[in-house]
Design a protein around this motif. Structure first.
Motif, PDB file in Angstrom:
ATOM      1  N   GLY A  17     -45.497 -65.338   4.007  1.00  0.00           N
ATOM      2  CA  GLY A  17     -46.808 -65.947   3.890  1.00  0.00           C
ATOM      3  C   GLY A  17     -47.878 -64.882   4.003  1.00  0.00           C
ATOM      4  N   SER A  18     -49.126 -65.256   3.798  1.00  0.00           N
ATOM      5  CA  SER A  18     -50.213 -64.278   3.788  1.00  0.00           C
ATOM      6  C   SER A  18     -50.409 -63.609   5.144  1.00  0.00           C
ATOM      7  CB  SER A  18     -51.511 -64.933   3.326  1.00  0.00           C
ATOM      8  OG  SER A  18     -51.869 -65.991   4.200  1.00  0.00           O
ATOM      9  N   VAL A  19     -50.278 -64.363   6.235  1.00  0.00           N
ATOM     10  CA  VAL A  19     -50.431 -63.775   7.568  1.00  0.00           C
ATOM     11  C   VAL A  19     -49.283 -62.814   7.850  1.00  0.00           C
ATOM     12  CG1 VAL A  19     -50.464 -64.250  10.054  1.00  0.00           C
ATOM     13  CG2 VAL A  19     -51.801 -65.680   8.498  1.00  0.00           C
ATOM     14  N   SER A  20     -48.058 -63.242   7.585  1.00  0.00           N
ATOM     15  CA  SER A  20     -46.880 -62.388   7.822  1.00  0.00           C
ATOM     16  C   SER A  20     -46.980 -61.097   7.023  1.00  0.00           C
ATOM     17  CB  SER A  20     -45.597 -63.126   7.441  1.00  0.00           C
ATOM     18  OG  SER A  20     -45.475 -64.317   8.151  1.00  0.00           O
ATOM     19  N   ARG A  21     -47.340 -61.206   5.767  1.00  0.00           N
ATOM     20  CA  ARG A  21     -47.438 -60.022   4.904  1.00  0.00           C
ATOM     21  C   ARG A  21     -48.498 -59.059   5.436  1.00  0.00           C
ATOM     22  NH1 ARG A  21     -47.166 -62.437   0.561  1.00  0.00           N
ATOM     23  NH2 ARG A  21     -49.307 -63.113   0.418  1.00  0.00           N
ATOM     24  N   SER A  22     -49.653 -59.583   5.822  1.00  0.00           N
ATOM     25  CA  SER A  22     -50.729 -58.739   6.329  1.00  0.00           C
ATOM     26  C   SER A  22     -50.328 -58.048   7.632  1.00  0.00           C
ATOM     27  CB  SER A  22     -51.978 -59.589   6.544  1.00  0.00           C
ATOM     28  OG  SER A  22     -53.031 -58.811   7.026  1.00  0.00           O
ATOM     29  N   VAL A  23     -49.686 -58.788   8.531  1.00  0.00           N
ATOM     30  CA  VAL A  23     -49.281 -58.222   9.819  1.00  0.00           C
ATOM     31  C   VAL A  23     -48.232 -57.126   9.623  1.00  0.00           C
ATOM     32  CG1 VAL A  23     -48.126 -58.733  12.009  1.00  0.00           C
ATOM     33  CG2 VAL A  23     -49.937 -60.232  11.171  1.00  0.00           C
ATOM     34  N   VAL A  24     -47.244 -57.371   8.793  1.00  0.00           N
ATOM     35  CA  VAL A  24     -46.199 -56.368   8.547  1.00  0.00           C
ATOM     36  C   VAL A  24     -46.804 -55.081   7.992  1.00  0.00           C
ATOM     37  CG1 VAL A  24     -44.238 -55.837   7.026  1.00  0.00           C
ATOM     38  CG2 VAL A  24     -44.272 -57.966   8.314  1.00  0.00           C
ATOM     39  N   GLN A  25     -47.806 -55.203   7.157  1.00  0.00           N
ATOM     40  CA  GLN A  25     -48.423 -54.025   6.539  1.00  0.00           C
ATOM     41  C   GLN A  25     -49.344 -53.258   7.480  1.00  0.00           C
ATOM     42  OE1 GLN A  25     -50.322 -55.804   3.126  1.00  0.00           O
ATOM     43  NE2 GLN A  25     -48.465 -55.703   1.895  1.00  0.00           N
ATOM     44  N   ARG A  26     -49.882 -53.921   8.517  1.00  0.00           N
ATOM     45  CA  ARG A  26     -50.911 -53.280   9.328  1.00  0.00           C
ATOM     46  C   ARG A  26     -50.610 -53.164  10.813  1.00  0.00           C
ATOM     47  NH1 ARG A  26     -55.106 -57.377   7.897  1.00  0.00           N
ATOM     48  NH2 ARG A  26     -56.171 -56.550   9.694  1.00  0.00           N
ATOM     49  N   ALA A  27     -49.511 -53.718  11.289  1.00  0.00           N
ATOM     50  CA  ALA A  27     -49.209 -53.720  12.731  1.00  0.00           C
ATOM     51  C   ALA A  27     -48.984 -52.309  13.270  1.00  0.00           C
ATOM     52  CB  ALA A  27     -47.985 -54.584  13.006  1.00  0.00           C
ATOM     53  N   HIS A  28     -49.285 -52.155  14.554  1.00  0.00           N
ATOM     54  CA  HIS A  28     -49.124 -50.871  15.238  1.00  0.00           C
ATOM     55  C   HIS A  28     -47.894 -50.851  16.137  1.00  0.00           C
ATOM     56  CE1 HIS A  28     -53.118 -49.767  13.870  1.00  0.00           C
ATOM     57  NE2 HIS A  28     -53.502 -50.966  14.228  1.00  0.00           N
ATOM     58  N   CYS A  29     -46.982 -51.809  15.933  1.00  0.00           N
ATOM     59  CA  CYS A  29     -45.733 -51.879  16.691  1.00  0.00           C
ATOM     60  C   CYS A  29     -44.686 -52.559  15.800  1.00  0.00           C
ATOM     61  CB  CYS A  29     -45.921 -52.642  17.995  1.00  0.00           C
ATOM     62  SG  CYS A  29     -46.249 -54.399  17.794  1.00  0.00           S
ATOM     63  N   PRO A  30     -43.432 -52.530  16.184  1.00  0.00           N
ATOM     64  CA  PRO A  30     -42.414 -53.227  15.408  1.00  0.00           C
ATOM     65  C   PRO A  30     -42.709 -54.734  15.328  1.00  0.00           C
ATOM     66  CG  PRO A  30     -41.396 -51.707  16.946  1.00  0.00           C
ATOM     67  CD  PRO A  30     -42.854 -51.769  17.308  1.00  0.00           C
ATOM     68  N   VAL A  31     -42.297 -55.354  14.213  1.00  0.00           N
ATOM     69  CA  VAL A  31     -42.551 -56.774  13.977  1.00  0.00           C
ATOM     70  C   VAL A  31     -41.225 -57.486  13.686  1.00  0.00           C
ATOM     71  CG1 VAL A  31     -43.720 -58.478  12.499  1.00  0.00           C
ATOM     72  CG2 VAL A  31     -44.827 -56.262  12.996  1.00  0.00           C
ATOM     73  N   PHE A  32     -40.944 -58.548  14.453  1.00  0.00           N
ATOM     74  CA  PHE A  32     -39.811 -59.412  14.181  1.00  0.00           C
ATOM     75  C   PHE A  32     -40.307 -60.571  13.307  1.00  0.00           C
ATOM     76  CE2 PHE A  32     -38.365 -57.564  18.219  1.00  0.00           C
ATOM     77  CZ  PHE A  32     -37.020 -57.298  17.939  1.00  0.00           C
ATOM     78  N   LEU A  33     -39.621 -60.823  12.203  1.00  0.00           N
ATOM     79  CA  LEU A  33     -39.904 -61.964  11.358  1.00  0.00           C
ATOM     80  C   LEU A  33     -38.833 -63.001  11.600  1.00  0.00           C
ATOM     81  CD1 LEU A  33     -40.706 -59.962   8.132  1.00  0.00           C
ATOM     82  CD2 LEU A  33     -42.362 -61.217   9.522  1.00  0.00           C
ATOM     83  N   VAL A  34     -39.245 -64.175  12.065  1.00  0.00           N
ATOM     84  CA  VAL A  34     -38.306 -65.246  12.395  1.00  0.00           C
ATOM     85  C   VAL A  34     -38.427 -66.333  11.344  1.00  0.00           C
ATOM     86  CG1 VAL A  34     -37.684 -66.955  14.138  1.00  0.00           C
ATOM     87  CG2 VAL A  34     -38.533 -64.725  14.847  1.00  0.00           C
ATOM     88  N   GLY A  35     -37.273 -66.731  10.767  1.00  0.00           N
ATOM     89  CA  GLY A  35     -37.253 -67.744   9.690  1.00  0.00           C
ATOM     90  C   GLY A  35     -37.471 -69.132  10.158  1.00  0.00           C
TER      91      GLY A  35
END
Length: 131
Positions: A113-131
């Motif tokens: 989604g748009s929020v997930s995509r934006s966060v993955v591209q700009r986060a300053h730490c590792p990101v877990f994506l949960v389905g």
């Protein structure tokens, strides 16, 4: 892509994060309390021995609160701003972010989604994506 399991994205400029990284909280971004991301984030915080920050995107102002559930100290915060902006900002002080792959619209699990995509591209730490 039909992968429905948890995905960890590590795209962190300036890695490693430096001293104190292990004491940072896990932050989970949710728009409702029944999100599967909360359970995953709580287990991750328990394994790390860290606090959990539950960041609720909500247009209705509510008071922050702190509670302990299953040995994890949980800080519930509510933000009226754009969820992606709030999560990227929170990532500056987080050991990891946990977010759902998509919003309540239910797009296929392989797509972000748009929020997930934006966060993955700009986060300053590792990101877990949960389905």
């Amino acid at each position: 892509m039909d992968h429905t399991g948890v995905v960890l994205v590590v795209r962190v400029p300036g890695w490693p994060a430096g001293p104190g990284f292990g004491t940072r909280p896990v932050v989970v971004g949710v728009d409702r309390d029944d999100s599967p991301a909360i359970g995953f984030a709580r287990r991750e915080a328990l394994l790390r021995g860290s606090d959990l920050v539950v960041l609720h995107a909500d247009t209705t102002p509510r008071a922050a609160r702190v509670e302990t559930v299953g040995g994890v100290r949980i800080h519930r915060r509510f933000v009226a701003e754009d969820p992606a902006v709030a999560l990227v900002e929170a990532s500056n002080e987080a050991a990891a972010l946990v977010i759902g792959r998509h919003g309540p619209g239910g797009i296929p699990a392989g797509l972000l989604g748009s929020v997930s995509r934006s966060v993955v591209q700009r986060a300053h730490c590792p990101v877990f994506l949960v389905g």
